[in-house]
Design an enzyme around this catalytic site. Structure first.
Site, PDB file in Angstrom:
ATOM      1  N   CYS A  43       0.485  -1.484   0.024  1.00 28.49           N
ATOM      2  CA  CYS A  43      -0.026   0.396   0.064  1.00 28.49           C
ATOM      3  C   CYS A  43       0.969   1.373  -0.393  1.00 28.49           C
ATOM      4  CB  CYS A  43      -1.210   0.236   1.495  1.00 28.49           C
ATOM      5  SG  CYS A  43      -1.747   1.837   1.103  1.00 28.49           S
ATOM      6  N   CYS A  48      -1.016   1.433  -3.066  1.00 31.00           N
ATOM      7  CA  CYS A  48      -2.769   3.094  -3.351  1.00 31.00           C
ATOM      8  C   CYS A  48      -2.265   3.882  -2.801  1.00 31.00           C
ATOM      9  CB  CYS A  48      -3.141   2.574  -1.872  1.00 31.00           C
ATOM     10  SG  CYS A  48      -3.106   0.546  -1.667  1.00 31.00           S
ATOM     11  N   LYS A  51       0.347   5.384  -5.751  1.00 29.36           N
ATOM     12  CA  LYS A  51      -0.773   5.299  -7.535  1.00 29.36           C
ATOM     13  C   LYS A  51      -1.901   6.564  -7.291  1.00 29.36           C
ATOM     14  CE  LYS A  51      -4.835   3.791  -6.392  1.00 29.36           C
ATOM     15  NZ  LYS A  51      -5.027   2.907  -6.560  1.00 29.36           N
ATOM     16  N   TYR A 178      -8.712  -3.707 -11.508  1.00 29.20           N
ATOM     17  CA  TYR A 178      -8.618  -2.513 -10.627  1.00 29.20           C
ATOM     18  C   TYR A 178      -7.346  -1.798 -10.571  1.00 29.20           C
ATOM     19  CZ  TYR A 178     -11.118  -2.667  -6.252  1.00 29.20           C
ATOM     20  OH  TYR A 178     -12.196  -3.133  -5.713  1.00 29.20           O
ATOM     21  N   GLU A 182      -6.766   1.622 -13.383  1.00 28.47           N
ATOM     22  CA  GLU A 182      -6.095   2.867 -12.800  1.00 28.47           C
ATOM     23  C   GLU A 182      -4.988   3.520 -13.430  1.00 28.47           C
ATOM     24  OE1 GLU A 182      -7.853   1.892  -8.625  1.00 28.47           O
ATOM     25  OE2 GLU A 182      -5.743   1.619  -8.512  1.00 28.47           O
ATOM     26  N   HIS A 435     -27.514  21.197  -1.293  1.00 29.15           N
ATOM     27  CA  HIS A 435     -27.680  21.232  -2.461  1.00 29.15           C
ATOM     28  C   HIS A 435     -26.359  23.350  -3.033  1.00 29.15           C
ATOM     29  CE1 HIS A 435     -29.389  22.798  -6.325  1.00 29.15           C
ATOM     30  NE2 HIS A 435     -29.470  23.461  -5.382  1.00 29.15           N
ATOM     31  N   GLU A 440     -26.025  15.289  -3.843  1.00 25.98           N
ATOM     32  CA  GLU A 440     -27.852  15.071  -3.506  1.00 25.98           C
ATOM     33  C   GLU A 440     -28.416  14.293  -4.159  1.00 25.98           C
ATOM     34  OE1 GLU A 440     -29.547  18.659  -4.652  1.00 25.98           O
ATOM     35  OE2 GLU A 440     -27.875  19.245  -5.405  1.00 25.98           O
TER      36      GLU A 440
HETATM   37  P1  NDP Z   1      -8.243  -8.025 -10.448  1.00 32.29           P
HETATM   38  O1  NDP Z   1      -7.954  -9.406  -9.943  1.00 32.29           O
HETATM   39  O2  NDP Z   1      -8.679  -6.802 -10.135  1.00 32.29           O
HETATM   40  O3  NDP Z   1      -7.719  -7.795 -12.098  1.00 32.29           O
HETATM   41  C1  NDP Z   1      -7.157  -9.205 -12.955  1.00 32.29           C
HETATM   42  C2  NDP Z   1      -7.089  -8.547 -14.456  1.00 32.29           C
HETATM   43  O4  NDP Z   1      -6.554  -9.432 -15.123  1.00 32.29           O
HETATM   44  C3  NDP Z   1      -8.844  -9.756 -14.745  1.00 32.29           C
HETATM   45  O5  NDP Z   1      -9.229  -7.954 -15.244  1.00 32.29           O
HETATM   46  C4  NDP Z   1      -8.793 -10.497 -15.132  1.00 32.29           C
HETATM   47  O6  NDP Z   1      -9.507 -10.852 -15.845  1.00 32.29           O
HETATM   48  C5  NDP Z   1      -7.854  -9.860 -16.054  1.00 32.29           C
HETATM   49  N1  NDP Z   1      -6.257 -11.122 -16.643  1.00 32.29           N
HETATM   50  C6  NDP Z   1      -5.782 -12.497 -15.009  1.00 32.29           C
HETATM   51  N2  NDP Z   1      -5.425 -13.125 -15.460  1.00 32.29           N
HETATM   52  C7  NDP Z   1      -5.365 -13.412 -16.950  1.00 32.29           C
HETATM   53  C8  NDP Z   1      -4.414 -13.897 -17.485  1.00 32.29           C
HETATM   54  N3  NDP Z   1      -3.499 -14.896 -17.629  1.00 32.29           N
HETATM   55  N4  NDP Z   1      -4.551 -12.675 -18.989  1.00 32.29           N
HETATM   56  C9  NDP Z   1      -5.312 -12.105 -19.242  1.00 32.29           C
HETATM   57  N5  NDP Z   1      -5.868 -11.821 -18.171  1.00 32.29           N
HETATM   58  C10 NDP Z   1      -6.017 -11.888 -16.979  1.00 32.29           C
HETATM   59  O7  NDP Z   1      -6.696  -7.744  -9.664  1.00 32.29           O
HETATM   60  P2  NDP Z   1      -5.196  -6.269 -10.101  1.00 32.29           P
HETATM   61  O8  NDP Z   1      -4.273  -6.822 -10.620  1.00 32.29           O
HETATM   62  O9  NDP Z   1      -6.311  -5.962 -11.283  1.00 32.29           O
HETATM   63  O10 NDP Z   1      -5.448  -5.691  -8.769  1.00 32.29           O
HETATM   64  C11 NDP Z   1      -5.102  -6.929  -7.656  1.00 32.29           C
HETATM   65  C12 NDP Z   1      -5.926  -6.582  -6.142  1.00 32.29           C
HETATM   66  O11 NDP Z   1      -5.856  -5.400  -5.613  1.00 32.29           O
HETATM   67  C13 NDP Z   1      -7.469  -6.122  -6.424  1.00 32.29           C
HETATM   68  O12 NDP Z   1      -8.450  -7.519  -6.461  1.00 32.29           O
HETATM   69  C14 NDP Z   1      -7.896  -5.407  -5.298  1.00 32.29           C
HETATM   70  O13 NDP Z   1      -8.579  -6.309  -4.479  1.00 32.29           O
HETATM   71  C15 NDP Z   1      -6.550  -4.435  -4.879  1.00 32.29           C
HETATM   72  N6  NDP Z   1      -6.865  -3.312  -5.795  1.00 32.29           N
HETATM   73  C16 NDP Z   1      -7.851  -2.724  -5.089  1.00 32.29           C
HETATM   74  C17 NDP Z   1      -7.065  -0.926  -5.517  1.00 32.29           C
HETATM   75  C18 NDP Z   1      -8.056   0.187  -4.726  1.00 32.29           C
HETATM   76  O14 NDP Z   1      -9.182  -0.336  -4.102  1.00 32.29           O
HETATM   77  N7  NDP Z   1      -8.431   1.233  -6.154  1.00 32.29           N
HETATM   78  C19 NDP Z   1      -6.376  -0.777  -6.287  1.00 32.29           C
HETATM   79  C20 NDP Z   1      -5.612  -1.893  -7.221  1.00 32.29           C
HETATM   80  C21 NDP Z   1      -5.752  -2.849  -6.562  1.00 32.29           C
HETATM   81  P3  NDP Z   1     -10.873 -11.441 -15.518  1.00 32.29           P
HETATM   82  O15 NDP Z   1     -11.950 -10.407 -15.511  1.00 32.29           O
HETATM   83  O16 NDP Z   1     -11.446 -11.926 -17.304  1.00 32.29           O
HETATM   84  O17 NDP Z   1     -10.102 -12.393 -14.833  1.00 32.29           O
END
Ligand code: NDP
Length: 452
Positions: A43, A48, A51, A178, A182, A435, A440
């Site tokens: 984080c 976080c 980022k 995410y 982002e 407002h 709102e």
């Molecule tokens: P996520 O699990 O959110 O997303 C992973 C993405 O990668 C999905 O779109 C998934 O597709 C795709 N994917 C997975 N495997 C493959 C593959 N082999 N080939 C191609 N695409 C693939 O993970 P992130 O890495 O974005 O983030 C990890 C975690 O970190 C999040 O789940 C969240 O909990 C946390 N986080 C939170 C944030 C916040 O609160 N703002 C910011 C950043 C991270 P599919 O959908 O098809 O599975």
């Protein structure tokens, strides 16, 4: 039997630091903590915090643009990545120092080394030193996962994004979660030409369909080229950059390819399996609601358990662990109704059920609105925000709230309090509007958009 420590924590991220501090400062435990990298964990050091600072940095071009419409004469100066990066590094140093000070003040002994488990009550540091502990807490977090494919070594991950020597001109972001979404927005805001590949039909899977559609549309309108149903076949190094060959036939050159295809728990090489600690398919540690593993003296919190991978959740799990084990107050963190925000541009804040999940569960009413907010409408921008409430027809409770808007993260935090308290749609209706604001609309939507 006497131990060197009452508690030994492996991992100095959000969950581990909170557990160590509370166990030591609030409950008087003798605590040791080992961290192999920088104190603060994902984080603070590579997640976080940096980022969000990049999100802020990337928001300025539109602020400059709008300023003109408000009568300001603005000479839009260029962005100096290295000037930003230096300040960012200084800020992370400051925060790391603050984390160390917090632990020291609490009386926690810090070991700057990798630690592994020897047995249910012993840890070994990379230096060879060993310590015994009545309880061991694993809070080692996770790391980016990049699938195996030709040229995978040419891709970077979110870990690398804060250390770039220069901003790329053309970037490909792979993934639809995410982190991918982002960073696509951050890079786009900083003036990089951005393309995003996602293997599924719509980015941000798991969020409310209408909300994710709204975010994707806005991202595309901002200039991000989103290719859905698309994956990388191979990457090749070229003179000018990295050539990408994709499953949809795209062949293009980029300066940077960033993979954000999920994260995996850091459980390898810790010695967990040999001890009998249960490990799931993705490498996550299996724990009960009190974060206890199958080995009674070993607990785990945060991303390494793969429950909900969010900083505040890890903090709550770590706190609950310390209260349970050292404070004599059995506390299980409730993983229901955890709100979160995706810091895309525009942001998306969500709490509770999506429309899709709710309508599978029970009869619902949906209240939704999309409109041009005052600030950007005045500046002549077409941006629209979205507010949505999912309401149970039977109990009238608000089951979910989804907001796509500037500062949606700030708004959803407050909506989450009401929803956690069990607010009904009529409670929202009784609440007088503030407002003129965007939020709102949450208390002025009178007629359901649809029922299901
Ligand atoms: P996520 O699990 O959110 O997303 C992973 C993405 O990668 C999905 O779109 C998934 O597709 C795709 N994917 C997975 N495997 C493959 C593959 N082999 N080939 C191609 N695409 C693939 O993970 P992130 O890495 O974005 O983030 C990890 C975690 O970190 C999040 O789940 C969240 O909990 C946390 N986080 C939170 C944030 C916040 O609160 N703002 C910011 C950043 C991270 P599919 O959908 O098809 O599975």
């Amino acid at each position: 039997m006497s131990f060197d420590y009452d508690l030994f924590v492996i991992g100095g991220g959000s969950g581990g630091v909170r557990a160590a501090r509370v166990a030591a400062a609030d409950w008087g435990a003798k605590v040791g903590l080992a961290e192999e990298s920088r104190m603060g964990g994902t984080c603070v050091i590579r997640g976080c915090v940096p980022k969000k600072l990049m999100v802020f940095a990337s928001g300025f071009p539109s602020i400059f643009e709008d300023a003109r419409s408000y009568g300001w004469a603005v000479d839009q100066a260029g962005f100096d990545w290295m000037a930003f990066r230096n300040r960012l590094e200084a800020e992370l140093d400051r925060l790391e120092g603050a984390y160390r000070d917090t632990l020291k003040t609490a009386g926690v002994t810090i070991h700057d080394a990798r630690a592994t488990l020897v047995d249910a009550h012993r840890v070994r540091l990379a230096s060879g030193e060993e310590f015994s502990a009545r309880h061991i807490l694993i809070a080692t977090g996770g790391q980016p996962f990049v699938p195996d494919f030709p040229g995978a070594e040419l891709a970077v991950t979110s870990n690398d994004m804060f250390h770039l020597d220069a901003l790329p001109k053309r970037a490909l972001v792979v993934g639809g979660g995410y982190i991918a979404s982002e960073f696509a927005c951050i890079l786009n805001g900083l003036g990089v030409e951005v393309c995003q590949f996602y293997r599924g039909a719509q980015i941000l899977r798991g969020f409310d369909d209408e909300a994710r559609g709204h975010v994707a549309t806005a991202m595309q309108a901002d200039g991000i080229l989103i290719h859905t149903g698309t994956d990388v076949m191979r990457l090749e190094k070229t003179h000018g950059g990295i050539r990408v060959v994709a499953t949809d036939g795209t062949e293009r050159e980029f300066d940077l390819v960033m993979y954000a295809t999920g994260r995996r728990p850091n459980t390898q090489g810790l010695g967990l399996e040999a001890l009998g600690v249960g490990i799931g398919r993705q490498g996550q540690i299996a724990v009960d609601r009190f974060s206890q593993t199958a080995v009674p003296s070993v607990f785990a919190v945060g991303d390494v358990t793969g429950r909900i991978n969010l900083t505040p959740v890890a903090i709550r799990e770590g706190h609950a662990f310390a209260d349970t084990v050292f404070g004599g107050k059995p506390t299980a963190f409730d993983h229901e109704l955890v709100a979160s925000a995706v810091f895309t541009q525009p942001e998306m804040g969500s709490v509770g059920m999506t429309e899709e999940a709710a309508r599978d569960q029970e009869p619902i009413e949906v209240y939704a609105t999309a409109f041009r907010p005052m600030r950007t409408a005045f500046a002549g921008r077409p941006d629209r925000v979205m507010m949505k409430l999912i309401v149970s027809q039977t109990t009238r409770k608000v089951l979910g709230c989804h907001i796509v808007a500037p500062e949606a993260g700030e708004m959803i935090q407050l909506a989450a309090i009401a929803i956690r308290m069990g607010a009904t749609k009529e409670d929202f209706d009784r609440t007088c509007a503030v407002h003129p604001t965007m939020s709102e609309e949450l208390v002025t939507m009178r007629k359901p958009t649809r029922s299901a």
